[in-house]
Structures are given as C-alpha cells and as structure tokens.
Design an enzyme around this catalytic site. Structure first.
Site, PDB file in Angstrom:
ATOM      1  N   LYS A  87     -22.964 -12.522  -4.418  1.00  0.00           N
ATOM      2  CA  LYS A  87     -23.776 -13.445  -5.123  1.00  0.00           C
ATOM      3  C   LYS A  87     -24.583 -14.436  -4.214  1.00  0.00           C
ATOM      4  O   LYS A  87     -25.485 -14.636  -4.302  1.00  0.00           O
ATOM      5  CB  LYS A  87     -22.782 -14.444  -6.160  1.00  0.00           C
ATOM      6  CG  LYS A  87     -22.135 -13.393  -7.167  1.00  0.00           C
ATOM      7  CD  LYS A  87     -21.503 -14.402  -8.157  1.00  0.00           C
ATOM      8  CE  LYS A  87     -20.182 -15.042  -7.575  1.00  0.00           C
ATOM      9  NZ  LYS A  87     -19.415 -14.041  -6.942  1.00  0.00           N
ATOM     10  N   CYS A 176     -11.710 -25.428 -16.866  1.00  0.00           N
ATOM     11  CA  CYS A 176     -11.302 -24.661 -15.524  1.00  0.00           C
ATOM     12  C   CYS A 176     -10.362 -25.470 -14.961  1.00  0.00           C
ATOM     13  O   CYS A 176      -9.825 -24.781 -14.154  1.00  0.00           O
ATOM     14  CB  CYS A 176     -12.608 -24.000 -14.944  1.00  0.00           C
ATOM     15  SG  CYS A 176     -13.302 -25.077 -13.848  1.00  0.00           S
ATOM     16  N   MET A 177     -10.180 -26.665 -14.590  1.00  0.00           N
ATOM     17  CA  MET A 177      -9.480 -27.405 -13.854  1.00  0.00           C
ATOM     18  C   MET A 177      -8.670 -28.664 -14.333  1.00  0.00           C
ATOM     19  O   MET A 177      -7.968 -29.185 -13.553  1.00  0.00           O
ATOM     20  CB  MET A 177     -10.422 -28.252 -12.668  1.00  0.00           C
ATOM     21  CG  MET A 177     -11.221 -27.290 -11.764  1.00  0.00           C
ATOM     22  SD  MET A 177     -10.324 -25.929 -11.371  1.00  0.00           S
ATOM     23  CE  MET A 177      -9.279 -26.529 -10.588  1.00  0.00           C
ATOM     24  N   MET A 361      -7.735 -19.750 -12.198  1.00  0.00           N
ATOM     25  CA  MET A 361      -7.625 -19.916 -13.634  1.00  0.00           C
ATOM     26  C   MET A 361      -6.376 -19.377 -14.440  1.00  0.00           C
ATOM     27  O   MET A 361      -6.024 -19.832 -15.451  1.00  0.00           O
ATOM     28  CB  MET A 361      -8.758 -18.945 -14.262  1.00  0.00           C
ATOM     29  CG  MET A 361     -10.047 -19.670 -14.060  1.00  0.00           C
ATOM     30  SD  MET A 361     -10.168 -21.579 -14.353  1.00  0.00           S
ATOM     31  CE  MET A 361     -10.885 -22.136 -12.906  1.00  0.00           C
ATOM     32  N   GLY A 398     -12.642 -23.607  -9.592  1.00  0.00           N
ATOM     33  CA  GLY A 398     -13.644 -22.267  -9.928  1.00  0.00           C
ATOM     34  C   GLY A 398     -15.119 -22.779  -9.672  1.00  0.00           C
ATOM     35  O   GLY A 398     -15.801 -21.834  -9.053  1.00  0.00           O
ATOM     36  N   GLN A 399     -15.697 -23.836  -9.878  1.00  0.00           N
ATOM     37  CA  GLN A 399     -17.111 -23.960  -9.919  1.00  0.00           C
ATOM     38  C   GLN A 399     -17.384 -24.870  -8.414  1.00  0.00           C
ATOM     39  O   GLN A 399     -16.507 -25.593  -8.073  1.00  0.00           O
ATOM     40  CB  GLN A 399     -17.476 -24.942 -11.171  1.00  0.00           C
ATOM     41  CG  GLN A 399     -17.274 -24.256 -12.606  1.00  0.00           C
ATOM     42  CD  GLN A 399     -17.727 -24.985 -13.535  1.00  0.00           C
ATOM     43  OE1 GLN A 399     -18.671 -24.896 -13.946  1.00  0.00           O
ATOM     44  NE2 GLN A 399     -16.965 -25.727 -14.208  1.00  0.00           N
TER      45      GLN A 399
HETATM   46  S1  SF4 Z   1     -19.275 -19.678  -2.495  1.00  0.00           S
HETATM   47 FE1  SF4 Z   1     -18.327 -18.104  -3.790  1.00  0.00          FE
HETATM   48  S2  SF4 Z   1     -20.095 -17.251  -4.744  1.00  0.00           S
HETATM   49 FE2  SF4 Z   1     -20.952 -18.292  -2.887  1.00  0.00          FE
HETATM   50  S3  SF4 Z   1     -21.131 -16.785  -1.066  1.00  0.00           S
HETATM   51 FE3  SF4 Z   1     -19.165 -17.833  -1.229  1.00  0.00          FE
HETATM   52  S4  SF4 Z   1     -17.577 -16.783  -2.095  1.00  0.00           S
HETATM   53 FE4  SF4 Z   1     -19.504 -15.962  -2.923  1.00  0.00          FE
END
Ligand code: SF4
Lengths: 772, 217
Positions: A87, A176-177, A361, A398-399
């Site tokens: 990603k 999420c948190m 999570m 998570g975010q």
């Molecule tokens: S922050 Fe998360 S989504 Fe972005 S490169 Fe690192 S592991 Fe991958």
C-alpha cells in the site's frame, strides 16, 4: 440512493485492453504505466508519513514537475528504515483515480449540482445557523476521523466545542481505538503506549493478541521476523480466533473462542501467581489492586448509559477472584488447552525473557474491550515487564493519526486537547487559549459515535458534517444508520476525495485535498508526530479539510478565532495547539523540528524524545529517586484490575449458528475508497468474499467461489465463498473483509459496544448461512 | 541453439534442480564476526552472493525476460513488481514457498522459465509488497503517470563501465539481478565471474539531477 457508480466499472475495460495488447505483441512496450510527457527525467524526493495505517512508515514521495511519480521508503525514518508495504509503495497512485471529486456539489431540488466551492461553504454556514436556531446547539455535529490531520481535528474541536459550544464532535477512531484509550486511562491514568517500536529489537518473546500483523501492520511484522532471524532464539506466538498469515509465520498458533481472551488472560495471571513468577518488588512498589462493576451490558438500546465504580481491593482478594480462572476451568470456556495456557504463562513468567504483547482491533473492537486491555496490562504488571526496552504491552493503532488527531487533540465528545470537558480547569485552559469567554464550553459530553448516529436517526441531531471517513460502510447495524441519514430534514455534509456510499447520502459534497496535497501532521502508534508539506497541488477546487472548517467558521463570525493566512495556517495552528501540552508528560516538538525530521516522539522534553515512559532512566517526567513512576494516576501506581469473563452480546444459537468476524486485508485500506483506485491493489483483491472453514463449507455444500448468503437478525449479504484462502476460520465462524462497498457486511453486524469505551464490537455477532 | 549454449543450458538446468531442492538453506551467509551490518549500502551482500553462487548459475543465458516484461509488472521505476504467475488462492504468504524458486533461482517447469532471484531475501514477508493479479479490470480508470525508465548504456566515455542508474535501496545485490539465466536480457552482465561489482560501477542515479563538482570557496 442518489448516485450510481457502477458505470465506472464498465470503463475499466479500456485499461485491461492495453494490458492485453502488451502480451499479444511482446517487444512493444506497454510498460505498467503511462509515461509523463515533457518530463525532465529527474525526480525530487520529499518526506511524508504513509497515508494508510497506524504503523506510520516514513515515505519519500518522488516528484516530477507537479506530479507525484514514485515512492520509496524513507531510510531516515526509524519506523521502517526504508521499507514499505504494497500500500505504501503505491500510495501516490491513490491521488490519481479518474473520478476524483474536484468540484463542490449541493443538492438542489433533489439533485446534486456542481457549484463554486464558496457557494457550498455559504450553504453549510447558513444551514448550521438555521439548525441551531430551530433545534438548539446540540442539533449540529461533526464526525471526523483518525485520518484527519492534527490541524483538521484541532480546528474542528475549536469551532464546535469552543465557538458553537456543543460537544457533538466525534471521530471514527471511536470505532477503532476507544477501548485502547479507556484501557490506558483505567490502568495508567494517561493515554498512549509506554514503549516504542524499538521494543521489537529487544524482545525475546512476542505474543500477538487477536492481531493479524502480517497484513495489518506489515512493516512492524517484518521487523519482528527480521529480529527473529538475526537473534534466532526469538519466539512469536499468535493468539487469535482465526488462522491467518500471521499464524503461519509464527512459532505457535493458539486459537481461542471469541470473547474468551478475558478468561485466558486471567488464567495466565492465575498461573503467574501460583508459580510465584510475580515480580514482588515491582508489584509492591508500583501497583495497586482494584475492581469495578460486573454484568455491565452491551449498549444495543438507545440512550444506554454506564458508569463504572472502581473499588480498591487487596492482593488476597484479587487472588481469590482468580480462583475461577484455573487453566483447567478456562480450557472449558476458551477451547485453549490448559497446557497452552500454562505455556503462555511460562513465557510471560520467565524472568530471563523480555516479552512484548501486540494487539489492535481484536482486543479493541470487543464488547469488553476496556477489560481485555486491563487484563493484558495485568500480566505485564504482575511480572514487572513494562516500560523497559523489549518489555512492552503494546497497543497498536489502526489509522495513521488516530493517536495524533483523535487521542491527542481529543476529538471525542468528552475530550479537549488537554483534559476532559467535565473538568473546569480543562475548560478554562481551552477557553483561554481559544480566546473565548468563560463558560463557552459545555461541561456535559453529548453523544459517542454510535449514539450520535442514533441521534441523527431519531432527529435529535439534524445537521452532520462528515470528514475523511466513510460511515455508510463502517457503521455497524448499517441499515438503521443509513435510513436515519436519509430521513427528511436531515442535512449531511461530506468532505471527501472520491465518491463513496457516504457522499451518496450527502446534501453538500466538498472536494478535499488528500494527504500530501496539503500540509499537515499525523501521529502514529508509538507517540510519533509526523509532519508533511504540501508536495502535490490538489486538483480543481479541492481544499484542505482544515481550511474548509476555517472558511465556515469565518462565515459564522469567528474570524478572531480563525485569523490565519493560507500560507501559514498549519504552523500557526501547531504552535497554538502545542500550548495545550505544555508539560513534560506531553510536550510536543516545535514546528521547525517537526518539519526537519522524519517524525518526532513525544514527550519531547529539552530537545529529547522520550522512548520509554514511566521509566525514570528514560522519562524526565518521573519523580527522581524511584525506578518507575506511573504518574498518570494520583497514587503514582499502575492499576491491576479484577475483570471477569463475560460473554459476547450475541453468541451463536440454534437459529443463527455461526460467528461472524470482520476485518481487513493487506491490500485494502478500510473501505477501499482510495486503495481500490490503485491498480495493483484492486487487481490483487478485486472483491470481498466470505471465508469458511472447509468442513463447514462441505456441510453447506459450497465449493470455492460459490455464493453464500450470510444472514443476521439485522440484514444479509450474499457473496462468494473462500475456502482455504487468505485465512481459515475455525468451525462455526465465518470471516468477511469490509472494504467492498458492493457487499456491505456492516448491514449484518451488531451495534453492541464496550460500555466503558463505547467502541463497537465488529468481531462477534451471530449469523446463519445459506447456499445462494 | 549453438552447441556451447546447449551444454551450458544443461549445466544450468542441472544446477537449477539442485538449488530447488537445496533452497531451504538460509540464504544470507552470517556476517563475519564483529563487523557491523548494513553499512555501505549493504555492500557485504554482493560478496556473500558471489561466494555462494556457482559460476554456471551466473553465466547462463535465457533471454526471455526483457526490460519490457520487467517494466510491465511495475508502476514506476523502482516499484515492487507484481507477481506475474498464478498463485493458488490458498497461498497464505509462506516465505519458503517463494524462496524455493526466488531465493537462488533455477528453472521452473510449470512456468517454462528461469526464476528471477530476489535481491533482498532477508525480508521474509514477501506478500507484504508483491501481490498477484486476480483480475485485469480496474475499479475506476486511473490518471496515473510516471517517468520513463532510465536509459541504458550511459557510459561516460566510449566503453567505460556504466554507472549504476538506480538507487541501491533494497536493490543492493547486483549479482541477484544482473547475472544468471533469469536476468533481464538487456542488463545482464557478461562478466559475472568478477565479484566486486562496485569496483567499476558506481551509483549515479539517473533520476536525480546531476551535480558537477565545484569548489566551494
Ligand atoms: S504505514 Fe502501514 S500501510 Fe503504510 S507502508 Fe507502512 S505498513 Fe504499509
């Protein structure tokens, strides 16, 4: 619903025709991308945090002219040291989907019409005024995001809580948190992890609690594997409800029945005490014992309220409480063998081993999320394995800015950037910094996220502004909340970068700049604040979420509170915000330092980052003359909690006989509104599916790819079966990733939540299956 | 096929069979004791790889993999390539399954091709960056563009050793990509038997502006 986007999918044929031509005429270059014309061939690199997960990798964005054309991992960022995941490596492509929202739209006579953005901002300001006049200040609300930049969240809080005087500010990080926060608050009295990612290189044992890190925090997972490879005697235990990539890479995978992690954590503590693996010196000096209410409910009804009542208990009382959690008893509850429980306890108990626990999570989206956070801290506290390199109970986020924007800025109904609205001191501090008359801030919290959407459905809230999030995919029990948003006399403003099911319900759509199209900061899991510049010009009329709020605030007459110019506002906002954290427990780095470095950890005291909090050697906020100081609590101690096992809100029964578990895949970020527009990511996982245990699949008579209907008391979704695919649930459980708007699995999930944190449980509800 | 090539082909295939079975050996050799790791763009990797790769495996030619094939799997110069071949849906990211072919290379009958060798076997979580293609279709068309890949043959003088045109980050191991039968035909070296690559080839990143020497006073 109001827009139809299926037509875009048809246009995809063009893209694949090109790819096909490449294979028909080998030797003709149809390379994987379109070539930029008139490019110099030179790339300049600028640092930014990754747009996606809470790991917070540093990336370098490669610019050619005014386009982002490449990414590499930032070798100067200690988080990832030059590595990314798929990603991150393709993140810049998310800027260039063909259907970017570039113009504002306003609903006129039932139809969305493009308008100049200034007109849309007028409409919003007028609507806020009108709604407040008609229905009172608490009828307007802001719903933001852990993907908001820090300035986004800060100005939202200042406008709504300060200027408008309503505490109707929430953010999707509630989903999420929130349990992580209440876990920290109840155990330590202060939020966010004591350790840092460097724990990974120091630890001998890792236990991941309900956490598929190989897909969700991939770069940290790789760091863990690299450490195991280098040191060799490192053990990784995957403790989960479903078999995943992480289980495969671990040394041992232990499966438990949903919600019974509570019982297992208590059994581990029982064993630690029975074997006298307790670190008595630490426990006596630095901990105290407590209990709270039990049978605390699940929040599925409107206006649900709960307040815990902590009571002090003695160690002996705690020990008696644990008698219900012998490994043998817990084996019957959890399905984890007594032998495995004892093994886990022995890893935590071995004084020669440094142990790090990771979770995200699985423990937070849990109807007893606060409790399970407390219980894992108990294990680390009883053994004294905390706040030292490698000994780390580590709550991952998570975010990318759930910590930075939601937890630190405090964009939740009860919070302010410093302290809570219920405290007079905290209100006064905010009113002073914000230049507002005393009494501007309401001392009563209003709605947490689920209740806020219920209030919209009921009509208590009439106006909602949604930024950087997609609740019409992510709200549990979605049918109710979507119907609510679509009711007459509800006004919904959505700021986003692409059309989504949430912009489908909007009355005004504001085109937002995304990520490096604006200046801002994120804050990751390890208390690291990460600044990024405006690197790429935003397309069309796009405007940063911060600036949208400033424009509306000025239209509402708050020029004095929002005076900054467009070329300086981020730096000014940061320096104003920093005043809230003016103490060694929370100091933030100055703007210039943030700009220069690839992330800076707070507390940032006398020019130094604090890597291990509560440890006098590392943390200047600790009282001198002691080895640890848990200064978050008035008694200077960390709290060990007696918290029982209680079952999930809805468990499988005769009629609805399967567990439904939901989550993510590595390729897609949340609801896929960005990652599905990245060719590599969409091509790899083009649609969602339901994972079934192979034996359940054969009982049901379905093979891979055949359709299965998943039915709960709230809704149903029909999708393709995945058997022995990416993950394998145990018998009696199915798993569905939630990124795909064509299969809205949250129409099936339940809006039950942890009564303390108010965070919904997306991992457990009851469904039945039909072959479709 | 010329006679010499045939013989070479057999040797290489024989080698491939061996390395496919021997792939479970740990790849990077242990660092020499007391030498810190990771400096000089992981320069040690080249020497280790050179040591452990038989000459035959460095000199084989195949020629099927061309730069076009190479870039078709990428989104910009330097992006992690997609997985071009079928991956069973049940594949759940087991490193060893990837490394059995991509650790040391070799011929794969199913693909009828030589497997390219990874320059970074120390990263074990392959599917973290490399993903297959389950569909050719896009969700929405993209307006993505990137720059032309660097030109080849940028010797500064006729016949002088060309500089390294790409960044060494995660691509420090010259031997993995520039030698052997799976090497991209256009960038395969003919002198794999010389193991100290950076003796003659130095980085001069093609996508970065060229800075001429100037005295600073
Ligand atoms: S922050 Fe998360 S989504 Fe972005 S490169 Fe690192 S592991 Fe991958």
């Amino acid at each position: 619903m109001k827009l139809n986007r299926r037509s875009f999918i048809k246009s995809a044929a063009a893209g694949s025709a090109i790819a096909a031509a490449g294979s028909i005429f080998p030797g003709i270059s149809f390379a994987g991308w379109q070539k930029q014309e008139d490019a110099s061939g030179n790339i300049t690199w600028q640092k930014a945090p990754c747009r996606f997960c809470g790991t917070g990798c540093g990336v370098l964005v490669g610019m050619s002219g005014d386009r982002a054309v490449a990414v590499k991992g930032d070798p100067n960022c200690s988080v990832n040291k030059g590595l990314c995941c798929v990603k991150g490596f393709h993140s810049v492509q998310a800027l260039y989907g063909k259907d970017r929202l570039k113009k504002a739209q306003v609903r006129k006579n039932g139809k969305m019409v493009e308008v100049p953005i200034a007109e849309a901002l007028d409409v919003i300001a007028d609507k806020i005024k009108e709604t407040i006049t008609k229905h009172g200040k608490d009828s307007v609300a802001m719903y933001g995001s852990g993907q908001w930049t820090i300035p986004d969240g800060y100005v939202a809080s200042k406008l709504f809580k300060g200027c408008l005087g309503t505490n109707n500010v929430e953010a999707n990080a509630r989903l999420c948190m929130a349990s992580a926060v209440t876990g920290f608050m109840t155990s330590f009295g202060i939020d966010e992890p004591m350790g840092c990612y460097e724990d990974i290189e120091h630890a001998d044992v890792f236990v991941t609690w309900g956490n598929n890190m190989a897909e969700m925090h991939p770069v940290l997972f790789s760091r863990m594997l690299a450490s195991r490879k280098r040191k060799r005697d490192v053990t990784i235990i995957d403790f989960a409800t479903r078999t995943t990539r992480s289980s495969q890479a671990s040394d041992k995978s232990i499966l438990f029945k949903p919600n019974t992690d509570l019982a297992v954590a208590n059994a581990i503590c029982y064993e630690i005490i029975r074997n006298d693996w307790v670190n008595w010196d630490f426990v006596k000096k630095h901990t105290s014992f407590h209990k709270g209410k039990t049978n605390i409910g699940y929040g599925t009804e409107d206006h649900f309220s709960f307040k815990d009542k902590p009571e002090d208990i003695s160690f002996e009382e705690y020990k008696t409480f644990l008698q219900d959690y012998t490994p043998e008893k817990v084996e019957r509850i959890s399905g984890v063998s007594a032998k495995d429980i004892k093994y886990l306890a022995s890893l935590y108990g071995d004084p020669s081993k440094k142990v790090t626990s990771f979770w995200c999570m699985g423990m937070n989206q849990h109807v007893r999320g606060t409790w399970i956070n407390n219980l894992v801290y108990n294990i680390h506290l009883l053994t004294g394995k905390i706040s030292t390199p490698g000994n780390s109970p580590f709550s991952l986020t998570g975010q990318p800015s759930a910590c930075g924007t939601v937890r630190e800025v405090g964009t939740l109904t009860h919070k302010l950037p410093y302290g809570v609205v219920m405290k007079e001191g905290a209100r006064k501090k905010a009113e002073k910094i914000w230049g507002l008359p005393a009494g501007s801030i309401d001392p009563k919290p209003t709605y947490h996220t689920v209740e806020m959407f219920r209030a919209l459905d009921r009509g208590d809230i009439r106006f909602m502004w949604i930024q950087v999030t997609n609740p019409m995919i992510t709200m549990p029990n979605l049918n109710r909340y979507r119907d609510g948003a679509l009711k007459e006399d509800r006004f919904v403003v959505v700021s986003d970068v692409y059309p989504t099911p949430t912009t489908d319900v909007a009355d005004v759509i504001l085109p937002a700049t995304m990520w490096v199209e604006q200046e801002g900061m994120y804050g990751n899991s390890e208390r690291r604040t990460q600044h990024f510049d405006r690197i790429v010009p935003g397309p069309g009329d796009t405007m940063s979420d911060t600036w949208q709020i400033i424009e509306v605030a000025r239209r509402l007459g708050f020029e004095k509170q929002f005076p900054w110019g467009e070329d300086e506002y981020i730096g000014k906002i940061w320096e104003e915000y920093r005043q809230f954290h003016d103490n060694p427990k929370h100091n933030m780095a100055p703007y210039e330092v943030l700009k220069a470095r690839s992330g800076v950890q707070w507390p940032f005291v006398n020019g130094k980052e604090t890597r291990w909090r509560f440890n006098t050697k590392h943390d200047p906020a600790c009282k001198k003359g002691t080895d640890f100081d848990f200064y978050g609590k008035k008694d200077g101690k960390a709290w060990i909690w007696a918290r029982p096992y209680e079952p999930a809100a809805e468990s499988p029964d005769q009629e609805y006989n399967f567990w439904l578990n939901t989550g993510r895949v590595i390729e897609h970020w949340h609801t896929g509104s960005m990652t599905r527009r990245v060719p590599v990511l969409h091509n790899a996982v083009p649609e969602a599916y339901v994972e079934l245990n192979p034996e359940d699949a054969s009982d049901l008579g379905v093979v891979n790819g055949e359709k299965v209907k998943i039915i709960s008391r709230r809704g149903s979704v029909t999708m393709k079966a995945s058997i022995n695919g990416r993950g394998v649930p145990p018998r009696g459980m199915v798993f569905v990733p939630f990124f795909d708007e064509s299969y809205k699995i949250n129409e099936v999930t339940l809006d039950a939540f942890c009564p303390i944190s108010k965070q919904p449980d997306y991992k457990k509800c009851a469904v039945r299956l039909e072959k479709a | 096929m010329k006679e010499a090539d045939k013989i070479l082909g057999k040797v290489v295939t024989g080698f491939a069979a061996i390395c496919l079975t021997g792939a479970l050996l740990t790849l990077p050799a242990d660092a020499a004791p007391d030498i810190p790791q990771g400096f000089d763009s992981d320069g040690e990797k080249i020497f280790n790889r050179f040591d452990e790769t038989p000459l035959a495996a460095m000199t084989g030619t195949d020629g099927k993999r061309t730069l076009d094939v190479y870039y078709e799997l990428r989104q910009y110069p330097g992006s992690p390539p997609r997985v071009p071949h079928d991956v069973p849906l049940s594949f759940s990211g087991d490193t060893m399954k990837c490394l059995s072919c991509h650790g040391r290379g070799g011929y794969d009958v199913n693909q009828n091709a030589y497997a390219p060798v990874t320059p970074h076997p120390e990263y074990e979580s392959c599917a973290q960056c490399h993903v297959p293609r389950r569909t050719e279709e896009l969700f929405v068309e993209t307006e993505w563009q990137s720059i032309e890949p660097p030109r080849l043959g940028r010797s500064e003088m006729g016949g002088s050793p060309p500089p390294i045109p790409h960044s060494l980050q995660i691509r420090e191991d010259c031997i993995a990509c520039h030698t052997g039968p799976a090497a991209v035909a256009e960038i395969r070296v003919e002198h794999g038997s010389r193991g100290n690559c950076r003796q003659c080839h130095v980085p001069m990143i093609a996508t970065e502006p060229r800075k001429e020497f100037t005295r600073n006073n």
